[in-house]
Design a protein around this motif. Structure first.
Motif, PDB file in Angstrom:
ATOM      1  N   ASP A 162       0.836  -1.200   0.000  1.00  0.00           N
ATOM      2  CA  ASP A 162       0.000   0.000   0.000  1.00  0.00           C
ATOM      3  C   ASP A 162       0.875   1.256   0.000  1.00  0.00           C
ATOM      4  N   LEU A 163       1.958   1.236   0.781  1.00  0.00           N
ATOM      5  CA  LEU A 163       2.884   2.373   0.797  1.00  0.00           C
ATOM      6  C   LEU A 163       3.547   2.558  -0.568  1.00  0.00           C
ATOM      7  N   LEU A 164       3.889   1.440  -1.225  1.00  0.00           N
ATOM      8  CA  LEU A 164       4.512   1.515  -2.552  1.00  0.00           C
ATOM      9  C   LEU A 164       3.595   2.169  -3.582  1.00  0.00           C
ATOM     10  N   SER A 165       2.308   2.024  -3.402  1.00  0.00           N
ATOM     11  CA  SER A 165       1.355   2.539  -4.390  1.00  0.00           C
ATOM     12  C   SER A 165       1.068   4.026  -4.204  1.00  0.00           C
ATOM     13  N   GLN A 166       1.520   4.614  -3.088  1.00  0.00           N
ATOM     14  CA  GLN A 166       1.225   6.016  -2.813  1.00  0.00           C
ATOM     15  C   GLN A 166       2.147   6.930  -3.608  1.00  0.00           C
ATOM     16  N   THR A 167       1.572   7.985  -4.174  1.00  0.00           N
ATOM     17  CA  THR A 167       2.344   8.912  -5.011  1.00  0.00           C
ATOM     18  C   THR A 167       2.091  10.360  -4.600  1.00  0.00           C
ATOM     19  N   GLY A 168       1.814  10.584  -3.326  1.00  0.00           N
ATOM     20  CA  GLY A 168       1.563  11.932  -2.842  1.00  0.00           C
ATOM     21  C   GLY A 168       2.819  12.769  -2.801  1.00  0.00           C
ATOM     22  N   PRO A 169       2.698  14.041  -2.395  1.00  0.00           N
ATOM     23  CA  PRO A 169       3.843  14.968  -2.398  1.00  0.00           C
ATOM     24  C   PRO A 169       5.044  14.482  -1.601  1.00  0.00           C
ATOM     25  N   ASP A 170       4.833  13.718  -0.522  1.00  0.00           N
ATOM     26  CA  ASP A 170       5.973  13.244   0.267  1.00  0.00           C
ATOM     27  C   ASP A 170       6.921  12.388  -0.568  1.00  0.00           C
ATOM     28  N   ALA A 171       6.388  11.706  -1.566  1.00  0.00           N
ATOM     29  CA  ALA A 171       7.225  10.821  -2.389  1.00  0.00           C
ATOM     30  C   ALA A 171       8.232  11.598  -3.221  1.00  0.00           C
ATOM     31  N   TYR A 172       8.032  12.915  -3.373  1.00  0.00           N
ATOM     32  CA  TYR A 172       8.916  13.715  -4.208  1.00  0.00           C
ATOM     33  C   TYR A 172      10.009  14.403  -3.398  1.00  0.00           C
ATOM     34  N   GLU A 173       9.881  14.399  -2.057  1.00  0.00           N
ATOM     35  CA  GLU A 173      10.858  15.098  -1.228  1.00  0.00           C
ATOM     36  C   GLU A 173      12.197  14.355  -1.243  1.00  0.00           C
ATOM     37  N   VAL A 213      17.721  16.746 -12.735  1.00  0.00           N
ATOM     38  CA  VAL A 213      16.607  16.862 -13.681  1.00  0.00           C
ATOM     39  C   VAL A 213      16.925  16.117 -14.978  1.00  0.00           C
ATOM     40  N   ARG A 214      18.156  16.262 -15.465  1.00  0.00           N
ATOM     41  CA  ARG A 214      18.550  15.527 -16.680  1.00  0.00           C
ATOM     42  C   ARG A 214      18.482  14.020 -16.449  1.00  0.00           C
ATOM     43  N   TRP A 215      18.939  13.579 -15.279  1.00  0.00           N
ATOM     44  CA  TRP A 215      18.880  12.150 -14.929  1.00  0.00           C
ATOM     45  C   TRP A 215      17.436  11.663 -14.899  1.00  0.00           C
ATOM     46  N   LEU A 216      16.548  12.452 -14.302  1.00  0.00           N
ATOM     47  CA  LEU A 216      15.130  12.084 -14.252  1.00  0.00           C
ATOM     48  C   LEU A 216      14.530  12.031 -15.652  1.00  0.00           C
ATOM     49  N   ASN A 217      14.920  12.965 -16.507  1.00  0.00           N
ATOM     50  CA  ASN A 217      14.425  12.941 -17.885  1.00  0.00           C
ATOM     51  C   ASN A 217      14.805  11.633 -18.582  1.00  0.00           C
ATOM     52  N   GLU A 218      16.048  11.176 -18.357  1.00  0.00           N
ATOM     53  CA  GLU A 218      16.488   9.909 -18.951  1.00  0.00           C
ATOM     54  C   GLU A 218      15.652   8.743 -18.434  1.00  0.00           C
ATOM     55  N   LEU A 219      15.420   8.731 -17.133  1.00  0.00           N
ATOM     56  CA  LEU A 219      14.635   7.643 -16.538  1.00  0.00           C
ATOM     57  C   LEU A 219      13.206   7.637 -17.077  1.00  0.00           C
ATOM     58  N   ILE A 220      12.594   8.820 -17.157  1.00  0.00           N
ATOM     59  CA  ILE A 220      11.216   8.907 -17.629  1.00  0.00           C
ATOM     60  C   ILE A 220      11.121   8.465 -19.087  1.00  0.00           C
ATOM     61  N   MET A 236       6.338   6.003 -12.766  1.00  0.00           N
ATOM     62  CA  MET A 236       6.228   7.163 -13.635  1.00  0.00           C
ATOM     63  C   MET A 236       5.686   8.374 -12.865  1.00  0.00           C
ATOM     64  N   ARG A 237       4.661   8.168 -12.037  1.00  0.00           N
ATOM     65  CA  ARG A 237       4.087   9.297 -11.303  1.00  0.00           C
ATOM     66  C   ARG A 237       5.091   9.876 -10.308  1.00  0.00           C
ATOM     67  N   VAL A 238       5.849   8.999  -9.652  1.00  0.00           N
ATOM     68  CA  VAL A 238       6.848   9.484  -8.690  1.00  0.00           C
ATOM     69  C   VAL A 238       7.966  10.236  -9.411  1.00  0.00           C
ATOM     70  N   LEU A 239       8.464   9.680 -10.508  1.00  0.00           N
ATOM     71  CA  LEU A 239       9.529  10.339 -11.265  1.00  0.00           C
ATOM     72  C   LEU A 239       9.080  11.691 -11.811  1.00  0.00           C
ATOM     73  N   GLU A 240       7.883  11.738 -12.371  1.00  0.00           N
ATOM     74  CA  GLU A 240       7.390  12.995 -12.921  1.00  0.00           C
ATOM     75  C   GLU A 240       7.122  14.011 -11.818  1.00  0.00           C
ATOM     76  N   GLY A 241       6.633  13.542 -10.674  1.00  0.00           N
ATOM     77  CA  GLY A 241       6.419  14.437  -9.548  1.00  0.00           C
ATOM     78  C   GLY A 241       7.726  14.993  -9.012  1.00  0.00           C
ATOM     79  N   ARG A 242       8.741  14.131  -8.932  1.00  0.00           N
ATOM     80  CA  ARG A 242      10.056  14.578  -8.478  1.00  0.00           C
ATOM     81  C   ARG A 242      10.634  15.605  -9.453  1.00  0.00           C
ATOM     82  N   ARG A 243      10.512  15.346 -10.737  1.00  0.00           N
ATOM     83  CA  ARG A 243      11.026  16.287 -11.733  1.00  0.00           C
ATOM     84  C   ARG A 243      10.320  17.632 -11.623  1.00  0.00           C
ATOM     85  N   SER A 244       9.009  17.612 -11.466  1.00  0.00           N
ATOM     86  CA  SER A 244       8.263  18.857 -11.333  1.00  0.00           C
ATOM     87  C   SER A 244       8.700  19.628 -10.093  1.00  0.00           C
ATOM     88  N   ARG A 245       8.907  18.914  -8.988  1.00  0.00           N
ATOM     89  CA  ARG A 245       9.352  19.565  -7.760  1.00  0.00           C
ATOM     90  C   ARG A 245      10.722  20.222  -7.944  1.00  0.00           C
TER      91      ARG A 245
END
Length: 228
Positions: free
Chosen positions: A95-106, A173-180, A126-135
């Motif tokens: 259940d924790l793995l499935s959560q993609t709220g703001p805390d996952a991007y910190e 950010v460049r690293w995250l772009n590669e991963l995404i 994908m949601r965690v990576l994109e959220g992290r990149r946006s942050r």
């Protein structure tokens, strides 16, 4: 529950999902595998373990052979306690793995989440990576605006430190772009070849989406950013 203790509980559950361990093994894995826990003590780990046991997510078992368990009291030593994930604990971790709220991007939580991406579904990754990149893009915009306002008042060394911080964020950010991009390419490949060997060899039924490394440098550590 504090954010720090929540991250520790998440990491402990994730490591014990791989295999049962005693406290020393857990502390070693946390120190060596997860950089966010480079410096923490048994005084932090054991209260966490007790909480997880009390919640029914872990059980304690005597480690070693039966002979060792009998010999320990005679030698004045405590038998090693092995911690094992329960079915409820596994369900809670999933259940924790499935959560993609703001805390996952910190910074600290993202590092812990990324360490268990191999157990995470592609959509969540994908949601965690994109959220992290946006942050980070938001952070980078603020850093640039701050530097533009204060550049004339900074000495050369402080200015260089600000630039170093910006470069660290830009690099991540460049690293995250590669991963995404790799995750998206892997998803497209999976759709076009549902019977591929990559699917069959991965325990989650998905390819990892990791880019092919062209260099030996490790990915950026969020904790190294002096401007966070």
């Amino acid at each position: 529950m504090s954010r720090r203790s929540g991250i520790l509980e998440f990491a402990v559950l994730g490591l014990l999902r791989e295999s049962p361990m005693h406290g020393y093994e857990l502390r070693k894995r946390l120190n060596t595998s997860l950089g966010v826990f480079r410096a923490f003590s048994y005084g932090t780990l054991y209260p966490c373990l007790k909480t997880l046991v009390a919640n029914g997510w872990l059980i304690e078992e005597s480690g070693g052979s039966p002979e060792d368990a009998l010999a320990a009291p005679l030698a004045g030593r405590r038998a090693k306690i092995v911690y094992r994930l329960t079915a409820e604990g596994k369900e809670h971790f999933e259940d924790l793995l499935s959560q993609t709220g703001p805390d996952a991007y910190e910074d600290e939580h993202f590092a812990a989440r990324f360490a268990f991406f191999g157990q995470t579904s592609r959509d969540v990754r994908m949601r965690v990576l994109e959220g992290r990149r946006s942050r980070l893009e938001e952070r980078l915009e603020k850093m640039r605006a701050s530097l533009a306002r204060t550049r004339e008042r900074l000495d050369d060394y402080t200015l260089e430190l600000q630039r170093h911080g910006m470069e660290s964020v830009e690099r991540e950010v460049r690293w995250l772009n590669e991963l995404i991009e790799s995750e998206r390419a892997g998803r497209d490949q999976q759709r076009s070849a549902p019977g591929s060997s990559a699917q069959q060899n991965n325990t989650s039924g998905e390819s990892t989406g990791l880019p092919r490394r062209r260099e030996t440098n490790p990915p950026p550590d969020p904790s190294d950013d002096p401007n966070k």
